[in-house]
Design a protein around this motif. Structure first.
Motif, short mmCIF file in Angstrom:
data_model
loop_
_atom_site.label_atom_id
_atom_site.label_comp_id
_atom_site.label_asym_id
_atom_site.label_seq_id
_atom_site.Cartn_x
_atom_site.Cartn_y
_atom_site.Cartn_z
N ARG A 199 0.85 -1.18 0.00
CA ARG A 199 0.00 0.00 0.00
C ARG A 199 0.89 1.24 0.00
O ARG A 199 1.95 1.24 0.61
CB ARG A 199 -0.91 0.01 1.23
N ARG A 222 2.28 4.72 1.05
CA ARG A 222 2.35 5.42 2.33
C ARG A 222 1.60 6.75 2.26
O ARG A 222 1.41 7.30 1.16
CB ARG A 222 3.84 5.65 2.64
N GLY A 223 1.22 7.28 3.41
CA GLY A 223 0.43 8.52 3.48
C GLY A 223 0.99 9.67 2.67
O GLY A 223 0.25 10.38 1.99
N ASP A 224 2.32 9.84 2.69
CA ASP A 224 2.90 10.97 1.96
C ASP A 224 3.08 10.69 0.47
O ASP A 224 3.56 11.54 -0.28
CB ASP A 224 4.24 11.39 2.59
N GLY A 225 2.69 9.49 0.05
CA GLY A 225 2.74 9.16 -1.38
C GLY A 225 4.13 8.93 -1.93
O GLY A 225 4.31 8.74 -3.13
N LYS A 226 5.14 8.89 -1.05
CA LYS A 226 6.52 8.79 -1.56
C LYS A 226 7.14 7.42 -1.39
O LYS A 226 8.25 7.16 -1.85
CB LYS A 226 7.40 9.84 -0.88
N GLU A 241 3.83 1.68 2.59
CA GLU A 241 3.64 1.49 4.03
C GLU A 241 4.44 0.26 4.45
O GLU A 241 4.20 -0.82 3.94
CB GLU A 241 2.14 1.26 4.27
N ARG A 297 6.98 10.36 -6.23
CA ARG A 297 5.65 9.79 -6.02
C ARG A 297 5.69 8.31 -6.32
O ARG A 297 6.32 7.90 -7.30
CB ARG A 297 4.68 10.48 -6.99
N TYR A 302 3.06 4.98 -6.88
CA TYR A 302 1.64 4.72 -7.17
C TYR A 302 1.48 3.37 -7.83
O TYR A 302 2.44 2.80 -8.36
CB TYR A 302 1.07 5.82 -8.06
#
Lengths: 325, 257
Positions: free
Chosen positions: B18, B20-24, B27, B221, B223
């Motif tokens: 998944r 991570r929250g900061d998109g970088k 998780e 980023r 994704y």
């Protein structure tokens, strides 16, 4: 003002590797987006191969020459290319992501205190900003990456990321011969060879049923074999299956095996690592059966079944049998 | 004779990732980890070379947080003699040059006869770390090696080229080789090996350079991959129903049967 873009042209055993033309297409797009000229770099004992790329739209072709460049070695190639980069101080150096490039380009970049932005699958170059995209976690994630710090940035592009036939042709680039120094070469290569004359040529078959780790044991391959026979096709496999000796190496699909483009490709229990995908992504219709809904193989599949291949395959075989009457 | 093996810990192959929250990055909290596949083969090759030579030492070098100890302990249980753990929490996203620099400094004092590494990592997949370590240590290297013959004075290695081609190299030593997965069958750790491993040395060291220093690229980023095709998923969780639908579609839609 920028210093231009260099693109590496690879040749092996007397012929230019056609992924080099894909790299030319990538470099030209990068040049268009950043307002820079593209110069090709060919390493060799003589300018023979440099003369073969003058038809592209290029600012020029640098033929870096030394007798020690007749046979590829990482030591000789890194020494030679280093001098070209120092002479030109380019903003970018672009390579095709081949086994040969993987062997010497990290060594070259390290001499400039850098690594490579390697195995890129896309690039967006607009108004001077450049974003590279590359795959992570064996294809499960993508990442956008930007170069940082002073020039030069080094990047490699995956086979198929750009199309070689889209490289722009031009009015005839001139070849600049550049004698280069090569230091001690610490490895002696012998002649390349093929292990066995490939008994099976999978590039000519219309239907391929391929198995991966999900098949779990050698005995289970019979299931896939039965399906392949019913479809008048051939059985093939991803690398781990051939490594385990469950199928001979001439059944292996992928970067180290065969590259195929059948009408129908059925991937059973294959997750779809990049190394496998490059060998089969041009198949007409791709079917993937895998337990893991996140498996990268589904990114390129036309039809997907998320489930247990041991349930899918017998039913599929029966149903096709019925359809065939 | 001393062989250093570079080993990395990576997320499990089957891990569901998944962002991570900061998109970088991904998780990492809920992931399980394992040894990078080709590094496992590099260790196996080192152990076999030591056995064939009838002596010597195999030293494992790992860069990573404390959780990477599990990779080291497993390697010691399989037969490595000792280990150096470069302990760092913040090198997970390091580029290949930064990681290689830290590893090279950890290896340098060992003055090994041979350094082995996997050909690429299963997480970042740069495929560069071994080659850069060789350059920083001034060693000749060969990549994508599938056979090593060190029976005589000279080192001979078989390299994999593309499309089923191979090539032998004769090399000077000390040298660095990156090992292809599948070079041999990997041994299991025995109970005796696991017991013996408890007494083996694991030396912890700090990274020679700070994370991020001299970094040449930034991950902006992370994704899920853009889909290249619109996949029709069949069966909706019912594998048999999916199989029946598939047969019909291959016949009437794709017209390949």
């Amino acid at each position: 003002m920028s210093n231009g873009i260099l693109v590496f042209i690879e040749h092996r055993q007397g012929a230019i590797n056609k992924t080099s033309f894909e790299a030319v297409a990538a470099a030209q797009q990068l040049g268009a987006g950043t307002g820079q000229e593209v110069t090709a770099v060919v390493l060799g004992a003589d300018p023979q191969h440099a003369n073969e790329v003058t038809g592209f739209k290029l600012a020029g072709v640098v033929s870096a020459e030394n007798p020690k460049l007749a046979d590829y070695t990482p030591d000789a190639y890194a020494d030679a290319f280093e001098q070209v980069v120092r002479a030109r101080n380019p903003a970018f150096v672009i390579f095709p992501h081949t086994y040969l490039v993987r062997d010497f380009a990290p060594k070259l970049a390290a001499r400039f205190g850098k690594g490579l932005i390697s195995d890129c699958i896309r690039m967006k170059a607009e108004g001077g900003s450049v974003v590279f995209a590359r795959r992570l976690f064996q294809g499960k994630m993508d990442a956008d990456v930007t170069a940082r710090g002073e020039v030069t940035a080094f990047a490699t592009f995956q086979s198929g990321a750009y199309r070689g036939d889209q490289a722009e042709r031009g009015g005839g680039a001139s070849v600049e011969s550049l004698p280069v120094e090569v230091g001690e070469v610490r490895m002696q290569p012998e002649a390349p060879f093929q292990e066995v004359k490939q008994a099976v040529d999978l590039s000519k078959t219309d239907v391929i049923v391929a198995v991966g780790r999900g098949i779990k044991s050698q005995e289970n391959i019979a299931l896939a074999q039965k399906l392949a026979e019913l479809l008048g096709g051939d059985i093939a496999a991803s690398r781990p299956i051939c490594d385990a000796g469950w199928l001979p190496i001439d059944r292996q699909i992928g970067s180290s095996g065969q590259t195929v483009a059948p009408k129908l490709y059925i991937a059973l229990g294959i997750s779809g690592a990049i190394q496998h995908l490059v060998g089969m992504k041009n198949a007409g219709t791709i079917v993937a059966v895998n337990k893991d809904p996140e498996a990268p193989i589904f990114d390129i599949a036309d039809y997907g079944i998320v489930g247990d291949l041991f349930e899918v395959v017998p039913t599929l075989t029966d149903e096709i049998q019925k359809l065939k009457g | 004779m001393k062989i250093v093996v570079l080993m990395k810990q990576v997320p499990n192959k089957d891990a569901v990732l998944r962002v991570r929250g900061d998109g970088k990055w991904v998780e990492e909290g809920d992931l399980s980890f394992e040894v990078n596949e080709s590094d496992g083969y590099a260790l196996e090759e080192a152990l076999r070379l030591k056995e064939k030579k009838g002596g010597g030492e195999v030293v494992v070098v790992t860069l990573g947080p404390q959780r990477a100890k599990s990779v080291i302990k497993d390697a010691l249980a399989r037969g490595a003699d000792r280990a150096i753990h470069v302990v760092a929490d913040d090198f997970g996203q390091a580029g290949p040059f930064a990681a290689a620099k830290v590893l090279a400094e950890a290896v340098r004092g060992e003055s090994p006869d041979l350094v082995l590494a996997g050909l690429q990592s299963d997480d970042h997949g740069y495929g560069q770390t071994g080659v850069i370590v060789a350059e920083l240590l001034g060693l000749p290297h060969a990549t994508i090696v599938i056979e090593v013959d060190w029976s005589g004075e000279q080192l001979r290695v078989k390299r994999e080229l593309e499309s089923g081609w191979y090539q032998w190299y004769t090399m000077q030593t000390p040298a660095l080789l990156t090992i292809q997965s599948g070079i041999s069958q990997i041994r299991y750790a025995t109970l005796k090996g696991i017991m013996a491993a408890k007494k083996k040395e694991i030396r912890e060291v700090q990274p020679a350079v700070a994370a991020g220093e001299g970094e040449f690229q930034t991950v902006e980023r992370v994704y899920l991959p853009l889909k290249q095709k619109q996949t029709q998923f069949l069966g909706d969780g019912d594998a048999k129903k999916g199989a029946a639908q598939l047969a019909e579609k291959l016949r009437n839609e794709a017209r390949v049967i």
